[in-house]
Design an enzyme around this catalytic site. Structure first.
Site, short mmCIF file in Angstrom:
data_model
loop_
_atom_site.label_atom_id
_atom_site.label_comp_id
_atom_site.label_asym_id
_atom_site.label_seq_id
_atom_site.Cartn_x
_atom_site.Cartn_y
_atom_site.Cartn_z
N ASN A 30 55.57 -85.43 70.75
CA ASN A 30 54.81 -84.33 70.14
C ASN A 30 54.19 -83.51 71.27
O ASN A 30 54.30 -83.83 72.44
CB ASN A 30 53.77 -84.88 69.16
CG ASN A 30 52.75 -85.75 69.84
OD1 ASN A 30 51.97 -85.28 70.67
ND2 ASN A 30 52.77 -87.05 69.54
N ARG A 31 53.50 -82.44 70.90
CA ARG A 31 53.03 -81.46 71.89
C ARG A 31 51.63 -81.72 72.44
O ARG A 31 51.02 -80.85 73.04
CB ARG A 31 53.05 -80.06 71.27
CG ARG A 31 54.43 -79.60 70.89
CD ARG A 31 54.40 -78.17 70.41
NE ARG A 31 55.67 -77.79 69.84
CZ ARG A 31 56.74 -77.43 70.55
NH1 ARG A 31 56.67 -77.39 71.87
NH2 ARG A 31 57.86 -77.11 69.95
#
Ligand code: C5P
Length: 222
Positions: A30-31
């Site tokens: 994920n970011r």
């Protein structure tokens, strides 16, 4: 920092994303930048605390005076946190992947020209915050979780606090109007059992500073 208010105390801080392997060369991630978690580890250390920062892959440097344990998957993160026990404080700021690949391949998946497309089967990851919160006599005295919400922030975060059995939830308002996502600023509500503080929009560093001070204040009778 041998004289700060948290001198003699131990903290575990989780930060960053996790990487969940698909095969030896691919992963799901994920970011998360790790900015908020790393800043909290740095501020706790400045108050004299002995900090173990358990972090997934980020572009950030290890903060000064912090022991950095680098991991990839949620399962690795859980083991590293358990190895860092006992601790007085746990702050779970990592964006742990909710799911991992159940049928992880031992060899690189090959596109062999047959048109066959691999199917990923997901399974649930361990919840590190809930595990630390429910660790019996190993439970840190203060366990703090995070929650990103876009609506009904206080209600949802408060329910999360009870479900996971942590002491405080720092609830981020990530509704698009706040510009929190990816930015350097954060608007948070700090939710305890019978108290909710609404903090103004602050830099992630300032949120970390205030949170570290609040933690020191909470443990000062200890
Ligand atoms: O359930 P949710 O992911 O919204 O909860 C967020 C909080 O729980 C964060 O503090 C996060 O670090 C923690 N968490 C965790 N392990 C998981 C999922 C979330 O420690 N597997």
């Amino acid at each position: 920092f041998k004289t700060g208010p948290l001198f003699g105390k131990k903290a575990i801080v989780t930060s960053g994303p996790t990487h969940e392997p698909i095969d030896p060369v691919r992963y799901i991630a994920n970011r998360s930048s790790g900015k908020q978690g790393h800043a909290i580890a740095a501020e706790l250390a400045k108050l004299g605390c002995e900090v173990t920062l358990v972090s997934g892959p980020t572009r950030l440097e290890a903060p000064n005076g912090v022991k950095l344990v680098e991991i990839e998957s949620a399962r690795d993160m859980l083991v590293a946190c358990q190895n860092a026990l006992p601790a007085d404080i746990a702050v779970c700021a990592a964006a742990v992947a909710d799911w991992r690949v159940d049928n992880e391949a031992g060899q690189k998946l090959k596109k062999d020209g047959s048109g066959q497309i691999p199917e990923l089967k997901l399974t649930e990851n361990p919840d590190i915050l809930a595990t630390l919160s429910q660790a019996g006599d190993q439970r840190p005295k203060l366990v703090v979780g995070f929650a990103a919400e876009t609506q009904n922030i206080r209600e949802y975060a408060s329910a999360k606090r009870i479900r996971k059995q942590c002491d405080w939830i720092v609830a981020n308002d990530v509704s698009p109007s706040t510009g929190t996502f990816g930015g350097n600023e954060n608007k948070v509500h700090v939710i305890a059992r019978n108290q909710c503080e609404d903090w103004p929009t602050l830099s992630k560093k300032e949120v970390a500073k205030r949170l570290a001070a609040k933690i020191a204040d909470y443990l000062k009778e200890d």
